[in-house]
Design an enzyme around this catalytic site. Structure first.
Site, PDB file in Angstrom:
ATOM      1  N   ARG A  90       0.844  -1.201   0.000  1.00 37.80           N
ATOM      2  CA  ARG A  90       0.000   0.000   0.000  1.00 37.80           C
ATOM      3  C   ARG A  90       0.871   1.239   0.000  1.00 37.80           C
ATOM      4  O   ARG A  90       1.894   1.272   0.698  1.00 37.80           O
ATOM      5  CB  ARG A  90      -0.874   0.062   1.247  1.00 37.80           C
ATOM      6  CG  ARG A  90      -1.845  -1.059   1.391  1.00 37.80           C
ATOM      7  CD  ARG A  90      -3.105  -0.825   0.605  1.00 37.80           C
ATOM      8  NE  ARG A  90      -3.956  -2.008   0.693  1.00 37.80           N
ATOM      9  CZ  ARG A  90      -4.959  -2.270  -0.129  1.00 37.80           C
ATOM     10  NH1 ARG A  90      -5.258  -1.458  -1.104  1.00 37.80           N
ATOM     11  NH2 ARG A  90      -5.668  -3.369   0.008  1.00 37.80           N
ATOM     12  N   ILE A  91       0.436   2.217  -0.762  1.00 39.94           N
ATOM     13  CA  ILE A  91       1.095   3.519  -0.718  1.00 39.94           C
ATOM     14  C   ILE A  91       0.615   4.217   0.548  1.00 39.94           C
ATOM     15  O   ILE A  91      -0.599   4.274   0.799  1.00 39.94           O
ATOM     16  CB  ILE A  91       0.672   4.386  -1.931  1.00 39.94           C
ATOM     17  CG1 ILE A  91       0.829   3.625  -3.239  1.00 39.94           C
ATOM     18  CG2 ILE A  91       1.438   5.705  -1.950  1.00 39.94           C
ATOM     19  CD1 ILE A  91       2.212   3.301  -3.628  1.00 39.94           C
ATOM     20  N   ASN A 106      12.000   0.342   3.402  1.00 40.92           N
ATOM     21  CA  ASN A 106      11.271  -0.487   2.431  1.00 40.92           C
ATOM     22  C   ASN A 106      12.240  -1.433   1.746  1.00 40.92           C
ATOM     23  O   ASN A 106      13.417  -1.119   1.560  1.00 40.92           O
ATOM     24  CB  ASN A 106      10.609   0.416   1.375  1.00 40.92           C
ATOM     25  CG  ASN A 106       9.791  -0.381   0.368  1.00 40.92           C
ATOM     26  OD1 ASN A 106       9.072  -1.312   0.733  1.00 40.92           O
ATOM     27  ND2 ASN A 106       9.902  -0.023  -0.901  1.00 40.92           N
ATOM     28  N   THR A 107      11.712  -2.592   1.387  1.00 41.05           N
ATOM     29  CA  THR A 107      12.508  -3.522   0.600  1.00 41.05           C
ATOM     30  C   THR A 107      11.771  -3.776  -0.712  1.00 41.05           C
ATOM     31  O   THR A 107      10.547  -3.853  -0.743  1.00 41.05           O
ATOM     32  CB  THR A 107      12.808  -4.821   1.396  1.00 41.05           C
ATOM     33  OG1 THR A 107      13.417  -5.753   0.524  1.00 41.05           O
ATOM     34  CG2 THR A 107      11.577  -5.429   2.011  1.00 41.05           C
ATOM     35  N   HIS A 108      12.532  -3.848  -1.798  1.00 42.21           N
ATOM     36  CA  HIS A 108      11.915  -3.923  -3.129  1.00 42.21           C
ATOM     37  C   HIS A 108      12.692  -4.903  -4.014  1.00 42.21           C
ATOM     38  O   HIS A 108      13.922  -4.894  -4.019  1.00 42.21           O
ATOM     39  CB  HIS A 108      11.916  -2.524  -3.766  1.00 42.21           C
ATOM     40  CG  HIS A 108      11.230  -2.505  -5.094  1.00 42.21           C
ATOM     41  ND1 HIS A 108       9.860  -2.595  -5.224  1.00 42.21           N
ATOM     42  CD2 HIS A 108      11.725  -2.431  -6.358  1.00 42.21           C
ATOM     43  CE1 HIS A 108       9.545  -2.592  -6.510  1.00 42.21           C
ATOM     44  NE2 HIS A 108      10.653  -2.490  -7.218  1.00 42.21           N
ATOM     45  N   ASP A 140      10.358   7.425   1.029  1.00 41.84           N
ATOM     46  CA  ASP A 140       9.725   8.743   1.125  1.00 41.84           C
ATOM     47  C   ASP A 140       8.293   8.614   0.596  1.00 41.84           C
ATOM     48  O   ASP A 140       7.765   7.509   0.481  1.00 41.84           O
ATOM     49  CB  ASP A 140      10.565   9.820   0.420  1.00 41.84           C
ATOM     50  CG  ASP A 140      10.716   9.558  -1.062  1.00 41.84           C
ATOM     51  OD1 ASP A 140       9.892   8.805  -1.627  1.00 41.84           O
ATOM     52  OD2 ASP A 140      11.642  10.120  -1.674  1.00 41.84           O
ATOM     53  N   GLY A 142       7.055   8.817  -2.278  1.00 50.39           N
ATOM     54  CA  GLY A 142       6.868   8.282  -3.630  1.00 50.39           C
ATOM     55  C   GLY A 142       6.660   6.775  -3.612  1.00 50.39           C
ATOM     56  O   GLY A 142       6.540   6.147  -2.563  1.00 50.39           O
TER      57      GLY A 142
HETATM   58  C1  GAR Z   1       9.200  -8.885  -1.570  1.00 48.53           C
HETATM   59  O1  GAR Z   1       9.945  -9.339  -2.673  1.00 48.53           O
HETATM   60  C2  GAR Z   1       9.198  -7.357  -1.526  1.00 48.53           C
HETATM   61  O2  GAR Z   1      10.365  -6.781  -1.988  1.00 48.53           O
HETATM   62  C3  GAR Z   1       8.039  -7.032  -2.433  1.00 48.53           C
HETATM   63  O3  GAR Z   1       7.066  -7.953  -2.061  1.00 48.53           O
HETATM   64  C4  GAR Z   1       7.711  -9.184  -1.711  1.00 48.53           C
HETATM   65  C5  GAR Z   1       7.115  -9.672  -0.422  1.00 48.53           C
HETATM   66  O4  GAR Z   1       7.516 -10.970  -0.146  1.00 48.53           O
HETATM   67  N1  GAR Z   1       7.667  -5.657  -2.288  1.00 48.53           N
HETATM   68  C6  GAR Z   1       7.366  -4.864  -3.310  1.00 48.53           C
HETATM   69  O5  GAR Z   1       7.251  -5.246  -4.457  1.00 48.53           O
HETATM   70  C7  GAR Z   1       7.154  -3.403  -2.933  1.00 48.53           C
HETATM   71  N2  GAR Z   1       7.083  -2.598  -4.089  1.00 48.53           N
HETATM   72  P1  GAR Z   1       7.230 -11.636   1.270  1.00 48.53           P
HETATM   73  O6  GAR Z   1       5.764 -11.332   1.618  1.00 48.53           O
HETATM   74  O7  GAR Z   1       7.449 -13.094   1.043  1.00 48.53           O
HETATM   75  O8  GAR Z   1       8.179 -11.045   2.267  1.00 48.53           O
END
Ligand code: GAR
Length: 190
Positions: A90-91, A106-108, A140, A142
């Site tokens: 969610r944003i 955040n992790t991406h 941030d 965005g």
């Molecule tokens: C992860 O790869 C995370 O980086 C991504 O969702 C997945 C969650 O996996 N997040 C995004 O794409 C944010 N833009 P998980 O529920 O198994 O931890």
């Protein structure tokens, strides 16, 4: 360092954090785990680990602003040093970002600033890049933007599907998230 972890899905990154805390590898206190919907595996993992678990259900609020205000208040009630968006899809509003200024991690699953958004893995494959990866960054207001803390590359193999690639990225991502939190725990953000 007190953290609140926000999840939307399966919560495998959350599980890596839980396991690292349990094993003593990571010296942080998981004050709570929060989700934006009921019935996810992430919530189940949190409950199974005996953690304080809450849901601020996006669909239970008449407006996004009201949901956002409720989420902000709930997270703030735990007085976290760091809030981790761990697959939280969610944003959040600028008000949320202000409330946790410089504390929202955040992790991406892509090498930001390339391929932000909900489909970082799919978008990287569709573009045809041969190397992608994962990013841990301060979020941030965005979409997947803000100062980058750590990144690691993952090679895309010709036989990869979105699922196989995402799983390989997640193996790296889980480690990078735990390492980043461990480094932050030494000097938590003020
Ligand atoms: C992860 O790869 C995370 O980086 C991504 O969702 C997945 C969650 O996996 N997040 C995004 O794409 C944010 N833009 P998980 O529920 O198994 O931890």
């Amino acid at each position: 360092m007190r953290i609140v972890v926000l999840v939307s899905g399966t919560g495998s990154n959350l599980q890596a954090v839980i396991d690292a805390v349990k094993s003593g590898e990571l010296d942080v206190e998981i004050a709570a785990v929060g989700a934006d919907r009921e019935g996810t595996y992430g919530v189940e993992r949190s409950s199974e680990a005996g953690l304080d678990t809450f849901v601020v259900n996006f669909n239970s609020f008449p407006t996004r602003d009201e949901w956002d205000a409720a989420l902000t208040a709930k997270v703030a009630s735990y007085a976290p040093d760091v809030v981790v968006s761990s697959g939280f899809m969610r944003i959040v509003s600028p008000d949320f970002i202000d409330a946790f200024d410089g504390k929202y991690l955040n992790t991406h699953p892509a090498l930001l600033p390339a391929f932000p958004g909900a489909h970082g893995v799919r978008d990287a494959m569709a573009y045809g890049v041969k190397v992608t990866g994962c990013t841990v960054h301060w979020a941030d207001a965005g979409v997947d933007t803000g100062p980058i803390i750590a990144q690691e590359a993952v090679t895309i193999e010709p036989a990869d599907s979105e699922e196989t690639l995402h799983e390989r990225i997640k193996v790296v991502e889980r480690r990078l998230l735990v390492q980043t939190l461990a480094a932050l725990a030494a000097t938590p953000p003020k």
